[in-house]
Design a protein around this motif. Structure first.
Motif, PDB file in Angstrom:
ATOM      1  N   LEU A  79       0.970  -1.153  -0.009  1.00  0.00           N
ATOM      2  CA  LEU A  79      -0.213   0.008   0.050  1.00  0.00           C
ATOM      3  C   LEU A  79       0.863   1.084   0.052  1.00  0.00           C
ATOM      4  O   LEU A  79       0.513   2.276  -0.724  1.00  0.00           O
TER       5      LEU A  79
ATOM      6  N   ARG B  52       1.012  -4.969  -6.393  1.00  0.00           N
ATOM      7  CA  ARG B  52       0.867  -3.571  -5.731  1.00  0.00           C
ATOM      8  C   ARG B  52      -0.365  -2.966  -6.427  1.00  0.00           C
ATOM      9  O   ARG B  52      -1.029  -2.415  -5.379  1.00  0.00           O
ATOM     10  N   THR B  53      -0.403  -2.789  -7.457  1.00  0.00           N
ATOM     11  CA  THR B  53      -1.340  -1.831  -8.068  1.00  0.00           C
ATOM     12  C   THR B  53      -2.834  -2.596  -7.820  1.00  0.00           C
ATOM     13  O   THR B  53      -3.829  -1.889  -7.475  1.00  0.00           O
ATOM     14  N   THR B  56      -3.606  -1.433  -4.221  1.00  0.00           N
ATOM     15  CA  THR B  56      -3.908  -0.386  -4.009  1.00  0.00           C
ATOM     16  C   THR B  56      -5.411   0.060  -4.596  1.00  0.00           C
ATOM     17  O   THR B  56      -6.009   0.880  -3.795  1.00  0.00           O
ATOM     18  N   ALA B  60      -8.156   1.548  -2.225  1.00  0.00           N
ATOM     19  CA  ALA B  60      -8.371   2.892  -2.185  1.00  0.00           C
ATOM     20  C   ALA B  60      -9.508   3.471  -1.692  1.00  0.00           C
ATOM     21  O   ALA B  60      -9.509   4.513  -0.918  1.00  0.00           O
ATOM     22  N   SER B 140       2.753   7.887   0.932  1.00  0.00           N
ATOM     23  CA  SER B 140       3.439   6.672   1.372  1.00  0.00           C
ATOM     24  C   SER B 140       3.586   6.618   2.901  1.00  0.00           C
ATOM     25  O   SER B 140       3.857   5.391   3.360  1.00  0.00           O
ATOM     26  N   LEU B 149      -1.201   8.782  -3.290  1.00  0.00           N
ATOM     27  CA  LEU B 149      -2.227   7.971  -3.965  1.00  0.00           C
ATOM     28  C   LEU B 149      -3.237   8.954  -4.521  1.00  0.00           C
ATOM     29  O   LEU B 149      -3.625  10.156  -3.567  1.00  0.00           O
ATOM     30  N   ARG B 183      -0.772   5.577  -8.331  1.00  0.00           N
ATOM     31  CA  ARG B 183       0.399   6.247  -7.417  1.00  0.00           C
ATOM     32  C   ARG B 183       1.199   7.216  -8.342  1.00  0.00           C
ATOM     33  O   ARG B 183       1.617   7.051  -9.398  1.00  0.00           O
TER      34      ARG B 183
END
Lengths: 172, 304
Positions: A79, B52-53, B56, B60, B140, B149, B183
């Motif tokens: 994250l 990771r994507t 996220t 979100a 971050s 983000l 990001r």
């Protein structure tokens, strides 16, 4: 039959009480990624999840088995956009060290536990600085690094009494 | 009966032995696994891009929801402090407005002159840039990684590599674009390298982040004279970003090191603008193609 319902509700209550600890840790993980406009200081937030992990590893280690700590680290890495495995590695190393010193820390005053947290933040930040120094081939600036460690440590006394009262509540 | 009991006891002992081995070796195994992941990530950062994507993207909405009370408190705090400062701000804006009126007249003259010169040379116009305005939902939370983000992804037209603007200038570029969130790598991050040009002397350079407040300019010739206050804008080299996006100004020049003060920081900025990538900059499109309507009606056009 009423006894069964009583037993079931009691079990559910216990599960909810302990489940709240995980919820707290997840909220702390997300909180460390939210820009808090009032403080205007992102560095303070870095210790949020670490505070939770440190406290519960000392006072309720059975609630935080190693795979849970590992997963929290991996999710933090995914994250936050950090190197994958960085927080997981730091948290695992810290958990192993803290569990080794648990009996000693349990018998100490909260100030000593706080001092222990300072060491934990220093180890985490130091290792992260080292990892990023290797990847970027540049030495990290020591001044912001020290400021981060101090700022993150200063937040521990705010969380400690809250967690401690909840820990007492879990004993009831 | 006795045989069953013995078998049962053996099973219990075996299970206990496995549990003991697990508790002894699992921390070491997990730490080792984390170290392996870390090393692979250090040498090949793109290896874990997809997980990771996806993570996220999934997280979100949660990050956005948790941030609501903080944004509310921040707004309220800003309103209260804003009220006390409003008088001073009003006076400052009045004087600034007078100056801007003068600048406006100058700008109109220069614009007319520029247009007539372009007409004389038969220059095809630069394509207008469209942009998407979106909310910042997180960062971050680390001093070693400078990213934010944003609450817009490929579904909104965001693509990797697009420039991201703050209130006054460029703040970074999109490095990961999920479906609903992306990001942004900030200009101050140590991995950020942006081709820029120093206005006035028209010198190209690379703006390199250093995880500190002031990124620095590299790849400058040793004999170049850079003055404090010179404006830095994107050069458009490589076609990644449109040319001329404002970035910052030279903050200091000390023993060959040129530091840049960015026009826009991310502190306190709730919204950012993602600028569409320029069309192939080496090919000037004809006016007819440029006049075609954009497919997305949600986009806004940025006139530069």
């Amino acid at each position: 039959m009423p006894g069964l319902f009583y037993g079931l509700s009691l079990t559910l209550m216990q599960a909810a009480k302990f489940g709240l600890v995980y919820l707290m840790l997840i909220v702390l993980m997300f909180l460390s990624m939210i820009d808090i406009p009032v403080f205007q200081a992102g560095e303070i937030r870095q210790g949020f999840l670490l505070i939770g992990l440190y406290f519960w590893t000392i006072y309720r280690p059975h609630l935080l088995p190693y795979p849970v700590i590992f997963l929290l680290g991996i999710f933090t890495d995914l994250l936050s956009g950090a190197l994958l495995g960085l927080h997981a590695f730091c948290f695992m190393v810290l958990a192993i060290i803290i569990r080794g010193q648990r009996r000693y820390l349990l018998g100490q005053s909260w100030q000593m536990v706080w001092a222990g947290f300072f060491v934990a933040v220093t180890i985490t930040q130091g290792f992260q600085a080292l990892a990023y120094a290797i990847t970027s081939s540049a030495l990290p600036n020591l001044w912001p690094l020290s400021a981060n460690i101090i700022l993150a440590s200063l937040f521990y006394p705010l969380f400690h009494p809250l967690f401690m009262s909840y820990n007492h509540y879990l004993n009831e | 009966m006795v045989a069953y009991s013995r078998r049962n006891r053996r099973r219990v002992i075996r299970a206990a032995s496995i549990a003991a081995r697990y508790s002894r070796y699992s921390p070491m195994a997990l730490t080792g696994l984390a170290a392996v992941l870390l090393v692979t990530s250090m040498f090949n950062p793109d290896m874990w891009k997809d997980p990771r994507t996806n993570t996220t993207d999934a997280a979100a909405p949660i990050i956005s929801a948790i941030g609501v009370p903080f944004r509310f408190v921040g707004d309220a705090f800003g309103t209260v402090t804003g009220l006390t400062q409003i008088r001073a701000e009003n006076a400052r804006l009045h004087s600034e407005n007078d100056q801007l009126k003068e600048w406006y007249q100058t700008a109109m003259l220069l614009r007319a002159e520029n247009q007539s010169l372009k007409d004389l040379l038969n220059v095809l116009p630069e394509p207008d840039q469209s942009y998407i305005t979106t909310r910042v939902i997180g960062d971050s939370g680390s001093s070693f990684v400078k990213t934010i983000l944003i609450e817009a992804g490929t579904l909104d037209g965001v693509q990797e590599g697009q420039a991201v603007m703050g209130g006054q200038g460029m703040i970074g570029r999109v490095i990961e674009a999920g479906a609903k969130a992306s990001r942004v790598l900030l200009l101050s991050d140590i991995n950020s390298h942006i081709p820029v040009v120093i206005e006035g002397i028209n010198q190209r350079a690379i703006l390199v982040g250093n995880n500190e407040t002031f990124p620095e300019l590299t790849h400058l010739p040793p004999d170049i004279l850079v003055t404090k206050g010179a404006r830095i804008v994107t050069s458009g080299t490589g076609g990644q970003f449109p040319a001329g996006l404002p970035i910052g100004e030279v903050n200091s020049v000390v023993s060959g090191r040129v530091d840049v003060r960015l026009f826009s920081g991310t502190e306190g900025s709730d919204y950012v603008q993602v600028v569409e990538k320029p069309m192939n900059p080496s090919v000037r499109k004809s006016l007819d193609i440029l006049m075609m309507p954009t497919p997305s009606s949600s986009k806004t056009t940025l006139h530069r």
